[in-house]
Design a protein around this motif. Sequence first.
Motif, PDB file in Angstrom:
ATOM      1  N   GLU A 192      -3.358  -3.137   1.220  1.00 49.03           N
ATOM      2  CA  GLU A 192      -4.259  -3.107   0.059  1.00 49.03           C
ATOM      3  C   GLU A 192      -5.480  -3.988   0.276  1.00 49.03           C
ATOM      4  O   GLU A 192      -5.992  -4.605  -0.657  1.00 49.03           O
ATOM      5  N   ASP A 233      -9.533   0.632   0.754  1.00 51.04           N
ATOM      6  CA  ASP A 233      -9.106   1.865   0.085  1.00 51.04           C
ATOM      7  C   ASP A 233      -8.504   2.862   1.070  1.00 51.04           C
ATOM      8  O   ASP A 233      -7.574   3.592   0.734  1.00 51.04           O
ATOM      9  N   GLU A 234      -9.041   2.935   2.271  1.00 48.43           N
ATOM     10  CA  GLU A 234      -8.520   3.860   3.275  1.00 48.43           C
ATOM     11  C   GLU A 234      -8.756   3.279   4.668  1.00 48.43           C
ATOM     12  O   GLU A 234      -9.631   2.429   4.868  1.00 48.43           O
ATOM     13  N   SER A 235      -7.960   3.754   5.631  1.00 51.46           N
ATOM     14  CA  SER A 235      -8.048   3.238   6.998  1.00 51.46           C
ATOM     15  C   SER A 235      -7.827   4.379   7.972  1.00 51.46           C
ATOM     16  O   SER A 235      -7.095   5.337   7.680  1.00 51.46           O
ATOM     17  N   GLY A 287       0.801  -1.223   0.000  1.00 51.14           N
ATOM     18  CA  GLY A 287       0.000   0.000   0.000  1.00 51.14           C
ATOM     19  C   GLY A 287       0.825   1.260   0.000  1.00 51.14           C
ATOM     20  O   GLY A 287       0.354   2.325  -0.414  1.00 51.14           O
ATOM     21  N   SER A 302      -5.330  -0.447   4.589  1.00 51.34           N
ATOM     22  CA  SER A 302      -4.967   0.196   3.323  1.00 51.34           C
ATOM     23  C   SER A 302      -3.515  -0.070   2.972  1.00 51.34           C
ATOM     24  O   SER A 302      -3.169  -0.178   1.793  1.00 51.34           O
TER      25      SER A 302
END
Length: 807
Positions: free
Chosen positions: A126, A129-131, A100, A123
Amino acid sequence: MKFTLSWLKEHLRTDRAIGQIAEAMTMAGLEVEDVSDPTSRLAPFTVARIVSAERHPNADRLQVCQVETVDGMKEIVCGAPNARAGLTTIYAPIGAWVPGLGVTLVEKPVRGVVSNGMLCSASELELADESDGILELADDLRVGTPAAEVFGAEPVIDFEVTPNRPDWLGVAGIARDLAAAGVGDLITPDIGTVPGGFPCPVSIRLEAPDLCPVFAGRVIRGVRNGPSPSWLQDRLRAIGLRPINALVDVTNLISYDRARPLHVYDLAKLVGTEIVVRGGQASAGAEGIAAGTPEHLIALDGKTYAPTPAMCVIADAAGERPIGLGGVMGGESTGCSEETVDVFVESAWFDPISAAQTGRALGITSDAQYRFARGVDPQSVVPGLELATRLIQELCGGDASEVTVAGQAPAPPSPVRLDPTRVNRLTGLNLDDDRIGAILGALGFRVERGSPWTVTPPSWRRDVEGPADLAEEVARIAGYDALPATPLPEVTQAASGVLDLRQSRIRAARRSLAAMRWSEAVTWSFTSRANAILFGGGDERLLLDNPIASELDCMRPSILPNLIEAAARNAARGFADAALFEIGPVYAGDQPGDQRTAISGVVAPHAPRRWDGANEDALFALKGDLMALLETLGVATGALQLVQGQNRPWWHPGRSARLQLGPKNVVAEFGALHPSVLKALDAEGSMVGFELIVEALPQPKKRAGKARPRLDLSPLMPLSRDFAFVVDASTPAGDLARAVAGADKALIAEARVFDVYEGPGVTEGKKSVAVEVLIQPREATLTDADIETLSQRVVQAAGKLGAALRT
């Protein structure tokens, strides 16, 4: 088309590894594009547990964590807000590549404290998409457990589906072929029937059976829609799909599992109790909508579309309100949400051509459109509905109605008569009848042995139409690697005369023009009829019955329109100074003798600006290249006549000419192209060009031997003399130069025009042409008397054209 190994094993009992599966698919004709194995990407990452977390001494937002890892206790600096003692998460050691972030971890101090690894977010792996922080895992996970095992990561195969094999768009179809190839045993579970508890309250009316021959559906009441279970979400994410809710995820699962697209409507959002399948139509007139206005549909992608009568539309409200594009995409107005309680499930068969054309016309490519355009199994309409019902009841609950079906599925494929010996004859294999029959049976064909055999293709193989198709099926399952390698018989090569005169001239022309810095173009042998008419073509006999594009519907009468358009495209992309040539066929009629070979070139002059205006005229540069080309092709350019004013209408009347050997043998045409022609072809600025027909070139003079003649250089110094002649303004300067050069061919090496003048001092209707004559003595130095005698002959030769020495 993507699928995971575990998904395949729900249909195929096999112990083969992912690499062996991919190899077997390739040998069975399934073109594998990629095998991605996330387990290798996640191999460095393991489960770890934070033992303690204290504030970093030099940074308020960082914590120094003591972490229990597979490598023992590690001190790791972490900036995640949720890092705390007792948290189970994922650990990345030094040297691990973090996908990522796209970096490899190295041991380095963070604000003075060395971090011996990294605690990872979703994220960074991967997985999302976001964390907002690092991963939080179950406390019962053992430290050191591989991350791939925790997240259920598994290999994914991606392969290309050929247009004739829509059954490969479902994992069940792939398993069937692999089982036939001996990779394992087919164990696709039966679908079964879900009994209905009440009559279906929604009726179906087919107004366009040509677009949708059969349409089935049923109502399910009391469903509880929401997020689908983790196993379903993981399966969809693995192949690149985004989970939405249980109802939608079920339809996506069946689309990829059985190649059977479905659609679910929110029953509460339907207007009326009837579903109408029809073509697109115009409004009959309503409040705020004028009669004749095309109807519009807001689809699930949020875009608005206007279906035409040739497109299949699903409608409610007695057929007045469009709620979906049949076989392409549903409408936003009846979409399901988490508040949905009652649903109507659709399973239909839509015409492949209509689905393909609708998607192309509206710019829609959905999973459903992709499958219907290739031809979904028409016998899967009701079984697909039953499977969807069972899965929806398992995940969402609810009571199902009886199935209602309108219309009739298309007729099954016709039987094929097959002589089994023909399979071996067509493929070169040596298979016995039992093996051929077993392969066809494993692929779903019904084989009735006789003399000959009668083989009935399954409903999902509508592409099989003859014995050759059956032979191909047997060959790919038996294995293309089993085909005998038999070399082609040797062909005796001709001892000499490989190229004839025409071929030799084409090769020489290509090399000559490339050496003069022209760029070769390869365009279509077709053009639009409008362009053909501009260049003297467009005959009905040259129109194509099945053109590859609407603007390529006529055989070209000239290469020039294609080159002009190519030069214009180059100019539009910032390459204005193009010099393009092409060698290819042109067509004057539909008879074999009407096809000829042309050598054509176009220059779009765009010379750099100069303060003194000394740029060379592109037309004269083009003429020089053309004359050099003709010399290369063995044409005696000195014998050519240059005629102006007789060129065809696509040439500029005042800046074009033709080269000919008498009035009936036109060798080439060249000059500036007419502005109206350039405008019609969307070409800006001026262009010059040439075109010659290879078949019209005169035969070269035969030499006594094959060797070139020896170089004959005179040891004596050449000299030049200038002459100025007054001639009629209509007399070509080139004709005067040729007459002067012919005054004494032994002594005069060249006659070159270097000035043409009209104005004061020259009689009106006349012009002054200045010619430089290069004299090359051969045997002795010329005396003044010799030069004077030669000058008199030059004046006399010019006088035959009506030229007089200017005084």
